[in-house]
Design a protein around this motif. Structure first.
Motif, PDB file in Angstrom:
ATOM      1  N   GLN A 189      -1.215   8.056 -29.379  1.00 53.38           N
ATOM      2  CA  GLN A 189      -0.632   6.891 -29.645  1.00 53.38           C
ATOM      3  C   GLN A 189       0.723   7.176 -30.704  1.00 53.38           C
ATOM      4  O   GLN A 189       0.236   7.586 -31.790  1.00 53.38           O
ATOM      5  CB  GLN A 189      -1.362   5.501 -29.985  1.00 53.38           C
ATOM      6  N   THR A 190       1.840   6.661 -30.124  1.00 50.12           N
ATOM      7  CA  THR A 190       2.856   7.224 -31.187  1.00 50.12           C
ATOM      8  C   THR A 190       3.867   5.769 -31.395  1.00 50.12           C
ATOM      9  O   THR A 190       4.835   5.992 -32.003  1.00 50.12           O
ATOM     10  CB  THR A 190       3.588   8.316 -30.644  1.00 50.12           C
ATOM     11  N   GLN A 191       3.493   4.894 -30.778  1.00 50.24           N
ATOM     12  CA  GLN A 191       4.031   3.586 -31.046  1.00 50.24           C
ATOM     13  C   GLN A 191       4.180   2.911 -32.363  1.00 50.24           C
ATOM     14  O   GLN A 191       3.238   3.223 -33.235  1.00 50.24           O
ATOM     15  CB  GLN A 191       3.570   2.427 -30.218  1.00 50.24           C
ATOM     16  N   SER A 192       5.538   2.657 -32.841  1.00 50.81           N
ATOM     17  CA  SER A 192       5.607   2.255 -34.205  1.00 50.81           C
ATOM     18  C   SER A 192       4.990   0.817 -34.469  1.00 50.81           C
ATOM     19  O   SER A 192       5.396  -0.160 -33.705  1.00 50.81           O
ATOM     20  CB  SER A 192       7.046   2.325 -34.686  1.00 50.81           C
ATOM     21  N   TYR A 193       4.391   0.783 -35.427  1.00 51.26           N
ATOM     22  CA  TYR A 193       4.004  -0.632 -36.137  1.00 51.26           C
ATOM     23  C   TYR A 193       4.540  -1.108 -37.118  1.00 51.26           C
ATOM     24  O   TYR A 193       3.992  -2.073 -38.059  1.00 51.26           O
ATOM     25  CB  TYR A 193       2.183  -0.637 -36.122  1.00 51.26           C
ATOM     26  N   GLU A 194       5.568  -0.712 -37.489  1.00 51.91           N
ATOM     27  CA  GLU A 194       6.282  -1.000 -38.956  1.00 51.91           C
ATOM     28  C   GLU A 194       6.625  -2.368 -38.894  1.00 51.91           C
ATOM     29  O   GLU A 194       7.170  -3.197 -38.284  1.00 51.91           O
ATOM     30  CB  GLU A 194       7.837  -0.181 -38.813  1.00 51.91           C
TER      31      GLU A 194
ATOM     32  N   LYS B 118      -1.594   4.821 -39.947  1.00 52.86           N
ATOM     33  CA  LYS B 118      -0.911   6.047 -39.738  1.00 52.86           C
ATOM     34  C   LYS B 118       0.380   5.627 -38.909  1.00 52.86           C
ATOM     35  O   LYS B 118       1.412   6.312 -39.299  1.00 52.86           O
ATOM     36  CB  LYS B 118      -1.632   7.179 -38.942  1.00 52.86           C
ATOM     37  N   LEU B 119       0.334   4.588 -37.958  1.00 52.14           N
ATOM     38  CA  LEU B 119       1.505   4.201 -37.140  1.00 52.14           C
ATOM     39  C   LEU B 119       2.512   3.237 -37.770  1.00 52.14           C
ATOM     40  O   LEU B 119       3.522   2.924 -37.233  1.00 52.14           O
ATOM     41  CB  LEU B 119       1.032   3.850 -35.722  1.00 52.14           C
ATOM     42  N   GLY B 120       2.307   3.193 -39.287  1.00 53.67           N
ATOM     43  CA  GLY B 120       3.256   2.337 -39.952  1.00 53.67           C
ATOM     44  C   GLY B 120       3.151   0.927 -40.099  1.00 53.67           C
ATOM     45  O   GLY B 120       4.027   0.312 -40.755  1.00 53.67           O
TER      46      GLY B 120
ATOM     47  N   GLU C 290       2.167  -2.695 -41.744  1.00 54.40           N
ATOM     48  CA  GLU C 290       2.420  -3.144 -43.167  1.00 54.40           C
ATOM     49  C   GLU C 290       0.993  -3.570 -43.723  1.00 54.40           C
ATOM     50  O   GLU C 290       1.089  -3.423 -44.781  1.00 54.40           O
ATOM     51  CB  GLU C 290       3.409  -4.129 -43.100  1.00 54.40           C
TER      52      GLU C 290
ATOM     53  N   GLN D 247       4.322  -4.610 -39.082  1.00 58.95           N
ATOM     54  CA  GLN D 247       3.326  -5.661 -38.446  1.00 58.95           C
ATOM     55  C   GLN D 247       2.115  -5.953 -39.458  1.00 58.95           C
ATOM     56  O   GLN D 247       1.496  -4.989 -40.035  1.00 58.95           O
ATOM     57  CB  GLN D 247       3.021  -5.146 -37.130  1.00 58.95           C
TER      58      GLN D 247
ATOM     59  N   HIS E 257       0.034  -2.739 -27.628  1.00 59.30           N
ATOM     60  CA  HIS E 257       1.525  -2.781 -27.187  1.00 59.30           C
ATOM     61  C   HIS E 257       1.264  -2.526 -25.749  1.00 59.30           C
ATOM     62  O   HIS E 257       2.659  -1.814 -25.466  1.00 59.30           O
ATOM     63  CB  HIS E 257       1.952  -1.399 -28.004  1.00 59.30           C
TER      64      HIS E 257
END
Length: 327
Positions: free
Chosen positions: A21-26, A49-51, A53, A28, A274
């Motif tokens: 999985q590479t989707q950003s969760y910046e 790892k995917l960001g 918060e 969230q 997602h």
């Protein structure tokens, strides 16, 4: 269990690997239940790892949760992201207290309901056999209690939020003849210790999740503009703590059936959070929308689905009056 299902299951276990999985969760905020071990722990790690918060790991044992937090921080190098909150799905009061605390979050993008139990031993928790309380009643109690928070975040950040439930392909493996063609309430039958089929109980609990999610969406969340996407998934057979009561037999079964690593299995959990509007009200397997068991799609299954959801709604309303207004 049909031969075609079994062969298909073995094929996916041995020859299909869910993608990284590479989707950003910046930015969230995400809640993962049952996240101190197994799939929940790996999904929480992946989300960090995917960001994300803030990742709240909801666990029965704060001590074990803190161990999981330290492990995630060590492997990701990220501190200040994971929070450990106490949640016991065997207690409705604990669920309500957790939801009350979470309702004060400024943002909630995902509620990933992974926690569940599989036991061969009959034991009551609240007003049901424990597997049904934990895997079904408390799971939907928490989801409905946090719907207003998920909806508010969707409006505030102009993006759909997610209520994702970790189910299982084992819902294919039960035909529940004792629940069909009877006027007795489903939950009363399942609570009858004298007739309880505990080896089949986990499978049944996962079938009830499939029924409940499908009917919930049909009755309350079918508008394309509904702000919360809800879906349910199977991670496949994975190495986890779920079969710990089966000891050596569980180890042998996992080996023969090509059990996935927890990291690979956790990819399916993260994907569901997602997966997009096409996953709303749908069953996901190997990171794709799939058809649920034939029983679910049958006319008889539809009647049982309506019955299960009707009874579950009544239970939830009794536990927390007014909860259905949260839709």
């Amino acid at each position: 269990m049909s031969l075609s299902f079994f062969l298909g299951f073995l094929y996916t276990q041995w020859f299909i690997t869910p993608p990284p999985q590479t989707q950003s969760y910046e930015g969230q905020t995400i809640i993962v239940t049952g996240a101190n071990v197994g799939l929940g722990l790996e999904a929480a790690r992946m989300l960090v790892k995917l960001g994300a918060e803030k990742v709240i790991i909801a666990v029965r044992s704060i001590e074990k949760g803190e161990d999981a937090k330290r492990d995630i921080e060590k492997t990701t190098g990220k501190k200040g992201v994971v929070e450990v909150w106490q949640l016991d799905l065997g207690s409705y009061k604990s669920v309500e207290e957790f939801a009350e605390r979470a309702s004060k979050l400024g943002r909630l993008d995902v509620l990933l309901e992974n926690a569940g139990i599989g036991t061969q031993n009959y034991k009551l928790a609240e007003d049901n056999e424990s597997t049904i309380t934990v895997n079904v009643v408390s799971t939907y109690l928490l989801g409905l209690l946090l719907l207003p928070t998920l909806k508010a975040s969707a409006r505030k950040y102009n993006k759909k939020t997610y209520l994702t439930i970790v189910s299982s392909e084992v819902h294919f493996m039960t035909q529940v003849p004792y629940l069909r063609n009877t006027s007795r309430p489903v939950f009363d039958i399942l609570n009858d210790k004298s007739t309880a089929n505990m080896p089949d109980r986990y499978n049944v609990s996962k079938l009830l999740e499939v029924f409940s999610s499908r009917q919930m969406v049909k009755e309350y969340m079918s508008d394309p503009d509904y702000p919360v996407i809800t879906n349910f998934l199977t991670p496949g057979l994975c190495h986890s703590q779920l079969m710990r009561e089966m000891a050596l037999l569980g180890v042998i079964m996992k080996y023969l059936m090509g059990a996935r690593t927890t990291e690979v299995g956790a990819r399916t959990l993260v994907h569901a959070t997602h997966a997009g509007e096409e996953s709303h009200g749908k069953y996901l397997s190997d990171c794709a929308v799939r058809e649920p068991a034939p029983l679910v799609l049958s006319e008889q299954g539809q009647k049982l689905q309506e019955k299960v959801w009707s009874e579950l709604k009544e239970k939830l309303e009794k536990i927390h009056p007014g909860i259905l207004k949260n839709f």
